[in-house]
Design an enzyme around this catalytic site. Structure first.
Site, PDB file in Angstrom:
ATOM      1  N   GLU A  31      -1.234 -16.700  24.571  1.00 16.34           N
ATOM      2  CA  GLU A  31      -1.304 -18.164  24.716  1.00 16.34           C
ATOM      3  C   GLU A  31       0.048 -18.828  24.447  1.00 16.34           C
ATOM      4  OE1 GLU A  31      -4.837 -20.200  23.621  1.00 16.34           O
ATOM      5  OE2 GLU A  31      -6.006 -18.357  23.629  1.00 16.34           O
ATOM      6  N   HIS A  66       0.818  -1.226   0.000  1.00 17.73           N
ATOM      7  CA  HIS A  66       0.000   0.000   0.000  1.00 17.73           C
ATOM      8  C   HIS A  66       0.853   1.278   0.000  1.00 17.73           C
ATOM      9  CE1 HIS A  66      -3.387  -2.618   1.012  1.00 17.73           C
ATOM     10  NE2 HIS A  66      -4.200  -1.595   0.907  1.00 17.73           N
TER      11      HIS A  66
HETATM   12  C1  LIG Z   1      -3.814  -8.745  24.466  1.00 17.89           C
HETATM   13  C2  LIG Z   1      -3.450  -9.872  25.404  1.00 17.89           C
HETATM   14  C3  LIG Z   1      -4.439 -10.799  25.770  1.00 17.89           C
HETATM   15  C4  LIG Z   1      -4.118 -11.816  26.677  1.00 17.89           C
HETATM   16  N1  LIG Z   1      -5.134 -12.658  27.109  1.00 17.89           N
HETATM   17  C5  LIG Z   1      -4.877 -13.526  28.117  1.00 17.89           C
HETATM   18  C6  LIG Z   1      -5.947 -14.270  28.738  1.00 17.89           C
HETATM   19  O1  LIG Z   1      -7.123 -14.165  28.336  1.00 17.89           O
HETATM   20  N2  LIG Z   1      -5.656 -15.061  29.799  1.00 17.89           N
HETATM   21  C7  LIG Z   1      -4.385 -15.202  30.269  1.00 17.89           C
HETATM   22  O2  LIG Z   1      -4.194 -15.940  31.231  1.00 17.89           O
HETATM   23  N3  LIG Z   1      -3.338 -14.523  29.695  1.00 17.89           N
HETATM   24  C8  LIG Z   1      -3.567 -13.696  28.651  1.00 17.89           C
HETATM   25  N4  LIG Z   1      -2.519 -12.974  28.082  1.00 17.89           N
HETATM   26  C9  LIG Z   1      -1.173 -13.135  28.610  1.00 17.89           C
HETATM   27  C10 LIG Z   1      -0.200 -13.809  27.642  1.00 17.89           C
HETATM   28  O3  LIG Z   1      -0.494 -15.185  27.529  1.00 17.89           O
HETATM   29  C11 LIG Z   1       1.219 -13.516  28.177  1.00 17.89           C
HETATM   30  O4  LIG Z   1       1.469 -12.152  27.925  1.00 17.89           O
HETATM   31  C12 LIG Z   1       2.266 -14.374  27.528  1.00 17.89           C
HETATM   32  O5  LIG Z   1       2.124 -15.722  27.919  1.00 17.89           O
HETATM   33  C13 LIG Z   1       3.697 -13.901  27.859  1.00 17.89           C
HETATM   34  O6  LIG Z   1       3.850 -13.639  29.206  1.00 17.89           O
HETATM   35  P1  LIG Z   1       4.520 -12.232  29.657  1.00 17.89           P
HETATM   36  O7  LIG Z   1       3.761 -11.183  28.978  1.00 17.89           O
HETATM   37  O8  LIG Z   1       4.603 -12.207  31.130  1.00 17.89           O
HETATM   38  O9  LIG Z   1       5.984 -12.259  29.037  1.00 17.89           O
HETATM   39  P2  LIG Z   1       7.298 -12.896  29.696  1.00 17.89           P
HETATM   40  O10 LIG Z   1       7.006 -14.304  30.122  1.00 17.89           O
HETATM   41  O11 LIG Z   1       7.847 -11.976  30.701  1.00 17.89           O
HETATM   42  O12 LIG Z   1       8.264 -12.957  28.449  1.00 17.89           O
HETATM   43  C14 LIG Z   1       9.120 -11.879  28.046  1.00 17.89           C
HETATM   44  C15 LIG Z   1      10.023 -12.400  26.929  1.00 17.89           C
HETATM   45  O13 LIG Z   1      10.873 -13.440  27.435  1.00 17.89           O
HETATM   46  C16 LIG Z   1      10.722 -14.613  26.652  1.00 17.89           C
HETATM   47  N5  LIG Z   1      10.872 -15.802  27.500  1.00 17.89           N
HETATM   48  C17 LIG Z   1      10.302 -16.035  28.714  1.00 17.89           C
HETATM   49  N6  LIG Z   1      10.664 -17.244  29.173  1.00 17.89           N
HETATM   50  C18 LIG Z   1      11.482 -17.785  28.225  1.00 17.89           C
HETATM   51  C19 LIG Z   1      12.183 -19.027  28.106  1.00 17.89           C
HETATM   52  N7  LIG Z   1      12.112 -19.982  29.046  1.00 17.89           N
HETATM   53  N8  LIG Z   1      12.917 -19.232  26.998  1.00 17.89           N
HETATM   54  C20 LIG Z   1      12.992 -18.296  26.026  1.00 17.89           C
HETATM   55  N9  LIG Z   1      12.360 -17.096  26.078  1.00 17.89           N
HETATM   56  C21 LIG Z   1      11.618 -16.853  27.165  1.00 17.89           C
HETATM   57  C22 LIG Z   1       9.314 -14.508  26.067  1.00 17.89           C
HETATM   58  O14 LIG Z   1       9.164 -15.316  24.924  1.00 17.89           O
HETATM   59  C23 LIG Z   1       9.241 -13.007  25.768  1.00 17.89           C
HETATM   60  O15 LIG Z   1       9.878 -12.741  24.555  1.00 17.89           O
HETATM   61  C24 LIG Z   1      -2.797 -11.969  27.160  1.00 17.89           C
HETATM   62  C25 LIG Z   1      -1.804 -11.051  26.748  1.00 17.89           C
HETATM   63  C26 LIG Z   1      -2.113 -10.007  25.901  1.00 17.89           C
HETATM   64  C27 LIG Z   1      -1.029  -9.030  25.532  1.00 17.89           C
END
Ligand SMILES: Cc1cc2nc3c(=O)[nH]c(=O)nc-3n(C[C@H](O)[C@H](O)[C@H](O)COP(=O)(O)OP(=O)(O)OC[C@H]3O[C@@H](n4cnc5c(N)ncnc54)[C@H](O)[C@@H]3O)c2cc1C
Length: 380
Positions: A363, A338
């Protein structure tokens, strides 16, 4: 092997597409900009059977399989990913946890209302300190004279502020790690239960995402969902199906972005020709179409296996990982096709570009999907 859609699946796709074009498309930007939760549309989806697609008719569900469910999520998300995630969190997380792990009394109380959209569901696993490491849950549930008392806070819960029912995970045995977490069904008017902050998000802004707070929230013994201390393990099983819906969400948004880019490339003229005649643009469209097809095939395989009772941890993770990363690439290329207009809110691609990013995070992030798939591969 059979790669044909059934006549019913073709009809379903057509029906959901027509609904989405007529009832959702005209409001998408208004809902997005105002962060307006489309409650009325969600109720209509319920009356059409799309809020309980995968549940048996005896619970007011539509009695469909996961392939049909994926088609519903795809077609909603092709027009608005917010509707896609609202339906996905409601269906394959909250309602499905109750359907799979609930006793008959719980199924009878909750599923008929959830499946018709009379009630909206949410599912709370994530906490501020327990995201990817969800077993690090701190919210606790203590049994006091036969009642459960919950204290703690969940974050990032989709639908939280509009939900009538919340399935939440809480620690019931601190010494047992993964096998010390239980699931509970909490109704919205339960004293001690409330929603906190609603997040202001990059994308999927018409869906609500926020905190769920428990302060001496007392639940009757019958609100325990599934076996005590097995709530986390059950959550992983629920997420196996949930990842199919995030893949479908990705595919739907990628399809919407691709359709817009294909259309635009035929209309936009530069150097005296439609830009679709330039090989560089054609190659982008080809790569987008190939990735879209591959993502769909991976996801339908996982959905088909789930419908046939197979364990799909590996397949649903693969589908979610590939589809979400492909969708981010496809939305980026759709915007690129676009040119400057892709950056402008008059065209749908800037919204797909923002919305689709959630799919590589929710998830289970892409990093966590790779961890799950690696575990599965190394088992053999
Ligand atoms: C819009 C939205 C809707 C959501 N809806 C729901 C919901 O309905 N219910 C619910 O329960 N949750 C929900 N979530 C939460 C979502 O599942 C989490 O944000 C996600 O699982 C990541 O967790 P965190 O944000 O704490 O990131 P963190 O776990 O802090 O991760 C930060 C970074 O570190 C990396 N990382 C962490 N551990 C490791 C590892 N062992 N090896 C390699 N890399 C790693 C991750 O991949 C990421 O890049 C939602 C999130 C958003 C943004």
């Amino acid at each position: 092997m059979d790669f044909e859609y059934t006549p019913e699946q073709i009809q379903l796709r057509k029906a959901v597409r027509e609904f989405a074009e007529a009832e959702i498309a005209p409001h998408v930007m208004e809902w997005d900009e105002g962060q307006i939760f489309p409650l009325e549309t969600v109720r209509k989806l319920g009356s059409l059977g799309y809020m309980g697609a995968i549940f048996p008719e005896e619970y007011n569900g539509a009695g469909m399989g996961y392939i049909e469910y994926a088609i519903v999520i795809e077609e909603l998300s092709r027009v608005d990913g917010s509707l896609g995630i609202i339906v996905a969190a409601h269906t394959s997380l909250c309602s499905n946890h109750i359907y799979k792990m609930g006793d008959e009394e719980q199924r009878r109380r909750y599923l008929p209302r959830l499946a018709t959209g009379e009630w909206i569901g949410c599912w709370s696993l994530t906490e501020p300190e327990a995201g990817s490491d969800a077993a690090g849950t701190r919210t606790r549930a203590v049994n006091e004279r036969g009642e459960w008392v919950l204290n703690g806070a969940k974050t990032f819960t989709t639908n939280a502020h509009h939900a009538d029912v919340c399935v939440a995970m809480a620690v019931t045995d601190r010494s047992a790690a993964q096998h010390g977490i239980s699931a509970f069904i909490v109704e919205k008017d339960t004293p001690g239960f409330r929603c906190g902050r609603k997040e202001n998000k990059l994308g999927l802004r018409a869906s609500s995402t926020g905190e769920v707070i428990f302060e001496d929230c007392r639940l009757a013994a019958g609100q325990l969902l599934g076996r005590m201390n097995e709530g986390f393990v059950d959550s992983l099983k629920v997420l196996d199906g949930g990842r199919i819906s995030i893949a479908a969400l990705s595919i739907g948004m990628a399809q919407g972005a691709y359709d817009a880019a294909l259309r635009y490339s035929k209309l936009r003229k530069q150097f005296g020709r439609p830009i679709s005649e330039f090989q560089a643009i054609q190659h982008k469209l080809v790569d987008m179409a190939v990735e879209l097809d591959a993502a769909r095939l991976l996801n339908y395989r996982a959905a088909w296996m789930l419908d046939h009772g197979a364990r799909v941890t590996r397949e649903s993770s693969m589908a979610k990982l590939f589809a979400s990363e492909a969708a981010v690439r496809i939305a980026g290329e759709a915007l690129q096709i676009h040119g400057g207009y892709g950056f402008i809110k008059d065209y749908p691609v800037e919204k797909f570009y923002r919305d689709v990013k959630l799919c590589t995070i929710g998830e289970g992030t892409s990093e966590i999907q790779r961890l799950v798939i690696a575990r599965e591969l190394l088992k053999t």
